[in-house]
Design a protein around this motif. Sequence first.
Motif, PDB file in Angstrom:
ATOM      1  N   ALA A 195       0.832  -1.209  -0.007  1.00  0.00           N
ATOM      2  CA  ALA A 195       0.067   0.064  -0.031  1.00  0.00           C
ATOM      3  C   ALA A 195       0.722   1.088   0.101  1.00  0.00           C
ATOM      4  O   ALA A 195       1.965   1.268   0.478  1.00  0.00           O
ATOM      5  CB  ALA A 195      -0.855  -0.003   1.290  1.00  0.00           C
ATOM      6  N   TYR A 196       0.430   2.295  -0.654  1.00  0.00           N
ATOM      7  CA  TYR A 196       1.063   3.400  -0.696  1.00  0.00           C
ATOM      8  C   TYR A 196       0.525   4.353   0.750  1.00  0.00           C
ATOM      9  O   TYR A 196      -0.648   4.208   0.974  1.00  0.00           O
ATOM     10  CB  TYR A 196       0.812   4.489  -1.888  1.00  0.00           C
ATOM     11  N   SER A 197       1.421   5.031   1.166  1.00  0.00           N
ATOM     12  CA  SER A 197       0.613   6.233   2.340  1.00  0.00           C
ATOM     13  C   SER A 197      -0.291   7.275   1.429  1.00  0.00           C
ATOM     14  O   SER A 197      -0.001   7.384   0.226  1.00  0.00           O
ATOM     15  CB  SER A 197       2.185   6.827   2.888  1.00  0.00           C
ATOM     16  N   PRO A 198      -0.886   7.871   2.129  1.00  0.00           N
ATOM     17  CA  PRO A 198      -1.881   8.745   1.757  1.00  0.00           C
ATOM     18  C   PRO A 198      -1.251   9.820   0.657  1.00  0.00           C
ATOM     19  O   PRO A 198      -1.772  10.148  -0.434  1.00  0.00           O
ATOM     20  CB  PRO A 198      -2.554   9.498   2.747  1.00  0.00           C
ATOM     21  N   ASP A 199       0.085  10.290   1.088  1.00  0.00           N
ATOM     22  CA  ASP A 199       0.633  11.292   0.107  1.00  0.00           C
ATOM     23  C   ASP A 199       1.486  10.365  -0.727  1.00  0.00           C
ATOM     24  O   ASP A 199       2.360  11.383  -1.496  1.00  0.00           O
ATOM     25  CB  ASP A 199       1.436  12.290   1.009  1.00  0.00           C
ATOM     26  N   HIS A 200       1.501   9.401  -0.920  1.00  0.00           N
ATOM     27  CA  HIS A 200       2.336   8.331  -1.924  1.00  0.00           C
ATOM     28  C   HIS A 200       3.901   8.568  -1.543  1.00  0.00           C
ATOM     29  O   HIS A 200       4.843   8.528  -2.495  1.00  0.00           O
ATOM     30  CB  HIS A 200       2.183   8.813  -3.373  1.00  0.00           C
ATOM     31  N   SER A 201       4.265   9.212  -0.516  1.00  0.00           N
ATOM     32  CA  SER A 201       5.703   9.280  -0.021  1.00  0.00           C
ATOM     33  C   SER A 201       6.345   8.256   0.327  1.00  0.00           C
ATOM     34  O   SER A 201       7.476   7.902   0.405  1.00  0.00           O
ATOM     35  CB  SER A 201       5.876  10.376   0.961  1.00  0.00           C
ATOM     36  N   PHE A 202       5.410   6.947   0.575  1.00  0.00           N
ATOM     37  CA  PHE A 202       6.172   5.815   1.087  1.00  0.00           C
ATOM     38  C   PHE A 202       5.255   4.662   0.639  1.00  0.00           C
ATOM     39  O   PHE A 202       4.095   5.000   0.465  1.00  0.00           O
ATOM     40  CB  PHE A 202       5.988   6.011   2.602  1.00  0.00           C
ATOM     41  N   LEU A 203       5.769   3.476   0.443  1.00  0.00           N
ATOM     42  CA  LEU A 203       5.385   2.308  -0.155  1.00  0.00           C
ATOM     43  C   LEU A 203       5.645   1.489   1.212  1.00  0.00           C
ATOM     44  O   LEU A 203       6.854   1.236   1.611  1.00  0.00           O
ATOM     45  CB  LEU A 203       6.232   1.912  -1.397  1.00  0.00           C
ATOM     46  N   VAL A 204       4.496   0.588   1.385  1.00  0.00           N
ATOM     47  CA  VAL A 204       4.618  -0.198   2.441  1.00  0.00           C
ATOM     48  C   VAL A 204       4.316  -1.755   2.139  1.00  0.00           C
ATOM     49  O   VAL A 204       3.380  -1.898   1.418  1.00  0.00           O
ATOM     50  CB  VAL A 204       3.378   0.085   3.698  1.00  0.00           C
ATOM     51  N   SER A 205       5.199  -2.711   2.562  1.00  0.00           N
ATOM     52  CA  SER A 205       4.996  -4.105   2.151  1.00  0.00           C
ATOM     53  C   SER A 205       5.025  -4.796   3.388  1.00  0.00           C
ATOM     54  O   SER A 205       5.887  -4.746   4.371  1.00  0.00           O
ATOM     55  CB  SER A 205       6.080  -4.466   0.998  1.00  0.00           C
ATOM     56  N   ALA A 206       4.421  -5.970   3.234  1.00  0.00           N
ATOM     57  CA  ALA A 206       4.336  -6.970   4.327  1.00  0.00           C
ATOM     58  C   ALA A 206       4.321  -8.250   3.497  1.00  0.00           C
ATOM     59  O   ALA A 206       3.998  -8.435   2.420  1.00  0.00           O
ATOM     60  CB  ALA A 206       2.998  -6.977   4.888  1.00  0.00           C
ATOM     61  N   SER A 207       5.126  -9.363   4.334  1.00  0.00           N
ATOM     62  CA  SER A 207       5.566 -10.514   3.773  1.00  0.00           C
ATOM     63  C   SER A 207       5.038 -11.743   4.623  1.00  0.00           C
ATOM     64  O   SER A 207       4.807 -11.412   5.571  1.00  0.00           O
ATOM     65  CB  SER A 207       6.626 -10.491   3.300  1.00  0.00           C
ATOM     66  N   LEU A 208       5.171 -12.986   3.960  1.00  0.00           N
ATOM     67  CA  LEU A 208       5.211 -14.261   4.981  1.00  0.00           C
ATOM     68  C   LEU A 208       6.191 -14.195   5.758  1.00  0.00           C
ATOM     69  O   LEU A 208       6.309 -15.178   6.751  1.00  0.00           O
ATOM     70  CB  LEU A 208       4.881 -15.344   3.786  1.00  0.00           C
ATOM     71  N   ASP A 209       7.462 -13.616   5.553  1.00  0.00           N
ATOM     72  CA  ASP A 209       8.493 -13.650   6.324  1.00  0.00           C
ATOM     73  C   ASP A 209       8.211 -12.962   7.698  1.00  0.00           C
ATOM     74  O   ASP A 209       9.074 -12.703   8.623  1.00  0.00           O
ATOM     75  CB  ASP A 209       9.701 -13.149   5.961  1.00  0.00           C
ATOM     76  N   ARG A 210       6.967 -12.382   7.890  1.00  0.00           N
ATOM     77  CA  ARG A 210       6.372 -11.545   9.155  1.00  0.00           C
ATOM     78  C   ARG A 210       6.997 -10.328   9.350  1.00  0.00           C
ATOM     79  O   ARG A 210       6.829  -9.568  10.364  1.00  0.00           O
ATOM     80  CB  ARG A 210       6.511 -12.478  10.346  1.00  0.00           C
ATOM     81  N   PHE A 211       7.805  -9.773   8.182  1.00  0.00           N
ATOM     82  CA  PHE A 211       8.198  -8.523   8.328  1.00  0.00           C
ATOM     83  C   PHE A 211       7.296  -7.471   7.617  1.00  0.00           C
ATOM     84  O   PHE A 211       6.805  -7.717   6.465  1.00  0.00           O
ATOM     85  CB  PHE A 211       9.638  -8.305   7.835  1.00  0.00           C
ATOM     86  N   ILE A 212       7.179  -6.248   8.220  1.00  0.00           N
ATOM     87  CA  ILE A 212       6.654  -5.086   7.283  1.00  0.00           C
ATOM     88  C   ILE A 212       7.776  -3.983   7.125  1.00  0.00           C
ATOM     89  O   ILE A 212       8.436  -3.616   7.866  1.00  0.00           O
ATOM     90  CB  ILE A 212       5.427  -4.190   8.059  1.00  0.00           C
ATOM     91  N   LEU A 213       8.032  -3.859   5.697  1.00  0.00           N
ATOM     92  CA  LEU A 213       8.931  -2.965   5.406  1.00  0.00           C
ATOM     93  C   LEU A 213       8.260  -1.457   4.851  1.00  0.00           C
ATOM     94  O   LEU A 213       7.375  -1.721   4.202  1.00  0.00           O
ATOM     95  CB  LEU A 213       9.752  -3.322   4.069  1.00  0.00           C
ATOM     96  N   VAL A 214       9.242  -0.394   5.129  1.00  0.00           N
ATOM     97  CA  VAL A 214       8.670   0.966   4.564  1.00  0.00           C
ATOM     98  C   VAL A 214       9.560   1.456   3.511  1.00  0.00           C
ATOM     99  O   VAL A 214      10.902   1.492   4.178  1.00  0.00           O
ATOM    100  CB  VAL A 214       8.170   1.781   5.606  1.00  0.00           C
ATOM    101  N   TRP A 215       9.225   1.865   2.354  1.00  0.00           N
ATOM    102  CA  TRP A 215      10.086   2.246   1.557  1.00  0.00           C
ATOM    103  C   TRP A 215       9.901   3.597   0.903  1.00  0.00           C
ATOM    104  O   TRP A 215       8.591   4.060   0.938  1.00  0.00           O
ATOM    105  CB  TRP A 215      10.098   1.233   0.089  1.00  0.00           C
ATOM    106  N   HIS A 216      10.885   4.569   1.207  1.00  0.00           N
ATOM    107  CA  HIS A 216      10.796   5.795   0.801  1.00  0.00           C
ATOM    108  C   HIS A 216      10.742   5.804  -0.972  1.00  0.00           C
ATOM    109  O   HIS A 216      11.605   5.725  -1.506  1.00  0.00           O
ATOM    110  CB  HIS A 216      11.968   6.540   1.173  1.00  0.00           C
ATOM    111  N   THR A 217       9.658   6.422  -1.463  1.00  0.00           N
ATOM    112  CA  THR A 217       9.361   6.354  -2.754  1.00  0.00           C
ATOM    113  C   THR A 217      10.212   7.410  -3.733  1.00  0.00           C
ATOM    114  O   THR A 217      10.449   7.089  -4.977  1.00  0.00           O
ATOM    115  CB  THR A 217       7.939   6.703  -3.238  1.00  0.00           C
ATOM    116  N   ALA A 218      10.627   8.354  -2.906  1.00  0.00           N
ATOM    117  CA  ALA A 218      11.455   9.019  -3.817  1.00  0.00           C
ATOM    118  C   ALA A 218      12.845   8.656  -4.097  1.00  0.00           C
ATOM    119  O   ALA A 218      13.633   8.883  -4.838  1.00  0.00           O
ATOM    120  CB  ALA A 218      11.735  10.534  -2.808  1.00  0.00           C
ATOM    121  N   LEU A 219      13.158   7.447  -3.381  1.00  0.00           N
ATOM    122  CA  LEU A 219      14.484   6.598  -3.336  1.00  0.00           C
ATOM    123  C   LEU A 219      14.358   5.463  -4.456  1.00  0.00           C
ATOM    124  O   LEU A 219      15.113   4.802  -4.801  1.00  0.00           O
ATOM    125  CB  LEU A 219      14.901   6.254  -1.998  1.00  0.00           C
TER     126      LEU A 219
END
Length: 221
Positions: A195-219
């Motif tokens: 999912a994207y954050s409301p302002d699309h500044s971040f991309l959030v991903s969740a996985s079967l590895d039980r981790f949630i990662l947050v990615w900075h979309t500008a990068l």
Amino acid sequence: MATAAFDGTGEAYAHITNDSRVKIWDVAAGACSHEYTPTGKHAAQLTCLAWGKVPASAPASATKKRKARQVHDVLAIGTAVGGVLLWDCSRGELRGTFGGESSGHTGKVNDLALNAAGTLLYTCTVDCQMTCWSVGTGTQSWHMSVGKHAASRLLVHADDDVLVTASTAIKIWDLSTRSSTRKLRGHAAEVTCMAYSPDHSFLVSASLDRFILVWHTALTC
């Protein structure tokens, strides 16, 4: 595969049952407002769903302003045999179908998404393909391979210029060139949600590895 989702307002919730029915719930009332069971030639195991809004068909006499205002809430529903059903929640009827044996699009649909304008539908399938469909005509605009590993999830940027697919790694695609511009590695198992954050500044991903990662979309874009 997304087998349940809230609509954009959080007022409605849809899910696929174990016997391949779609139930839509009024969240405030806590009651089922619609139920859809594909029958006949559309009967198949349902695999995923996504909310969207599409332009409503308006009478020829309607003004341009009136036509522009008319949009309907829809559910795009993927099947195990490559078909996609577009259910019009406003009218309570099947609006259109995509894919299936006649189109050669027969791989199980892992995920799907409508663009913000409701004019394009994107699907990713178990045979490592990604396809773009015209909602208005029901025909393929293009299709391409996502690589050696099938995408389990996909996500469309609100500006319709970027598409994100994920298996274990996440790929960023430039829709103007249909080329992958970046691969994001960090998960050790299949990605199950993005999912994207409301302002699309971040991309959030969740996985079967039980981790949630947050990615900075500008990068990443």
